[in-house]
Design an enzyme around this catalytic site. Sequence first.
Site, PDB file in Angstrom:
ATOM      1  N   TYR A 173     -53.636  52.751  78.653  1.00  0.00           N
ATOM      2  CA  TYR A 173     -52.630  52.580  79.712  1.00  0.00           C
ATOM      3  C   TYR A 173     -51.332  53.272  79.331  1.00  0.00           C
ATOM      4  O   TYR A 173     -50.764  54.028  80.129  1.00  0.00           O
ATOM      5  CB  TYR A 173     -52.398  51.088  79.943  1.00  0.00           C
ATOM      6  CG  TYR A 173     -51.259  50.780  80.887  1.00  0.00           C
ATOM      7  CD1 TYR A 173     -51.410  50.943  82.256  1.00  0.00           C
ATOM      8  CD2 TYR A 173     -50.034  50.324  80.410  1.00  0.00           C
ATOM      9  CE1 TYR A 173     -50.367  50.659  83.129  1.00  0.00           C
ATOM     10  CE2 TYR A 173     -48.990  50.032  81.273  1.00  0.00           C
ATOM     11  CZ  TYR A 173     -49.158  50.209  82.631  1.00  0.00           C
ATOM     12  OH  TYR A 173     -48.108  49.923  83.479  1.00  0.00           O
ATOM     13  N   LYS A 232     -49.315  56.382  81.142  1.00  0.00           N
ATOM     14  CA  LYS A 232     -47.948  56.254  81.641  1.00  0.00           C
ATOM     15  C   LYS A 232     -46.992  57.210  80.927  1.00  0.00           C
ATOM     16  O   LYS A 232     -45.991  57.655  81.514  1.00  0.00           O
ATOM     17  CB  LYS A 232     -47.471  54.809  81.509  1.00  0.00           C
ATOM     18  CG  LYS A 232     -48.130  53.859  82.504  1.00  0.00           C
ATOM     19  CD  LYS A 232     -47.825  54.227  83.945  1.00  0.00           C
ATOM     20  CE  LYS A 232     -48.277  53.157  84.937  1.00  0.00           C
ATOM     21  NZ  LYS A 232     -47.947  53.503  86.342  1.00  0.00           N
TER      22      LYS A 232
END
Length: 223
Positions: A141, A145
């Site tokens: 994740y 990002k």
Amino acid sequence: MTRIVAITGAAGALGSKTAATLSEAGWQVVGIDLAAIGSGGLALALGGVDLTDESAMAGAADRISEQFGRLDGLVNIAGGFRWETVTDGAVATWDRMHAMNVKTALVSSRALLPMLRAARGAIVNIGAAGAVKAGMGMGAYAASKAGVARLTEALAEELKDDGIRVNAVLPSIIDTDINRADMPDAEFDRWVTPEQLANVIAFLLSDKASAVTGALVPVTGRM
């Protein structure tokens, strides 16, 4: 003149709150999502759109152009999260996080850039505080990002002479029903509410932020 803004991931908790906030501020809001979207409060609801598919997003861009003839803002909210350690997780998770968080923003921005360029509009991406310092289980994740952050910076440099501003917000945990269910023992009042984040997004889209581009704005509440 009424301004038009497109929001990807408009069916979700943050997307729907951002749509409401911008609508209250006088924007006409186009909601775009893979999921079905209720039309309430939206000037145009485009559900069933695969945001990773260039042809699908080109079709969405055509719909916006046909109905409004312009686009002044884009908020790339579509994305996803998965907690998974590097050692025990799947390599496929890294591909999935990249597709959900980076590719959706890339494809949407590219599809809508001609209208944004004509209007000298603004883009706001949703990054994450975890992109700066990843915690355990956040590798895939956080990496995706971090990709959103670099996309934001690269686009800001690329488009600044066209008058298009590109910024990102970096929230910590957002206070949603799903996050509360996943972390029932957390101190919810330390989290960022969707309304608080939507207000920052509205500012970055507004003329009050006309001198701001390439910024990665932490919105971390009391975390």
